[in-house]
Design a protein around this motif. Sequence first.
Motif, short mmCIF file in Angstrom:
data_model
loop_
_atom_site.label_atom_id
_atom_site.label_comp_id
_atom_site.label_asym_id
_atom_site.label_seq_id
_atom_site.Cartn_x
_atom_site.Cartn_y
_atom_site.Cartn_z
N ASN A 1 0.69 -1.19 -0.05
CA ASN A 1 0.07 0.01 -0.05
C ASN A 1 1.01 1.21 -0.19
O ASN A 1 0.65 2.22 -0.68
CB ASN A 1 -0.89 0.07 1.32
CG ASN A 1 -2.10 -0.80 0.87
OD1 ASN A 1 -2.64 -1.20 -0.35
ND2 ASN A 1 -2.71 -1.36 2.20
N VAL A 2 1.99 1.43 0.76
CA VAL A 2 2.59 2.31 0.70
C VAL A 2 3.46 2.66 -0.58
O VAL A 2 3.56 3.72 -1.16
CB VAL A 2 3.96 2.36 1.78
CG1 VAL A 2 4.80 3.11 1.61
CG2 VAL A 2 3.41 2.45 3.33
N LYS B 1 9.48 -0.67 -6.08
CA LYS B 1 7.99 -0.44 -6.57
C LYS B 1 7.28 -1.78 -6.40
O LYS B 1 8.07 -2.95 -6.31
CB LYS B 1 7.85 0.25 -8.14
CG LYS B 1 8.52 -0.93 -8.83
CD LYS B 1 8.76 -0.24 -10.50
CE LYS B 1 9.33 -1.28 -11.30
NZ LYS B 1 9.21 -0.95 -12.66
N LYS C 1 2.19 1.74 -3.41
CA LYS C 1 1.41 2.05 -4.69
C LYS C 1 1.40 3.51 -5.01
O LYS C 1 0.97 3.99 -5.95
CB LYS C 1 -0.03 1.56 -4.16
CG LYS C 1 -0.43 0.18 -4.42
CD LYS C 1 -1.62 -0.23 -4.01
CE LYS C 1 -1.89 -1.48 -4.40
NZ LYS C 1 -3.20 -2.15 -3.77
N GLU C 2 1.58 4.38 -3.93
CA GLU C 2 1.70 5.87 -4.08
C GLU C 2 2.88 6.19 -5.24
O GLU C 2 2.65 7.03 -5.90
CB GLU C 2 1.95 6.32 -2.52
CG GLU C 2 0.85 6.11 -1.81
CD GLU C 2 1.35 6.96 -0.35
OE1 GLU C 2 2.38 7.56 -0.25
OE2 GLU C 2 0.60 6.32 0.55
N CYS C 3 3.84 5.76 -4.77
CA CYS C 3 5.14 5.96 -5.71
C CYS C 3 6.27 5.17 -5.19
O CYS C 3 6.39 4.74 -4.05
CB CYS C 3 5.61 7.47 -5.88
SG CYS C 3 5.96 7.97 -4.17
N LYS D 1 9.71 4.00 -3.17
CA LYS D 1 10.35 4.48 -2.27
C LYS D 1 11.52 3.72 -1.80
O LYS D 1 11.71 2.62 -2.12
CB LYS D 1 9.35 4.52 -1.14
CG LYS D 1 7.92 5.40 -1.29
CD LYS D 1 7.32 5.45 0.13
CE LYS D 1 6.29 6.48 0.13
NZ LYS D 1 5.69 7.10 -0.96
#
Length: 82
Positions: A24-25, A75, A27-29, A31
């Motif tokens: 979930n973290v 990713k 999915k934003e971009c 990291k």
Amino acid sequence: MNGEIREKREVIREEMFMRDKIINVLKECPKTVPEIAEALGCPSHEVMIWVMGMRKYGYVAETEEATNNGFYKYKVAVREGN
């Protein structure tokens, strides 16, 4: 997570529970491990164990470029059935 150092076996056991949170973290971009750790409020060394396990089984993949600090960004990987 109260800052105590836990045994690796104990950390590894939590991978299944942390997998969805990490995905979930990401999915934003993409990291880095420290960025994922900050988003989850978990120690970086524990997140590294979870991310490497997820990488091994194809849940995450590195982006092609490393940051200026030498960290790879991760990713969500495209898997069959996703």
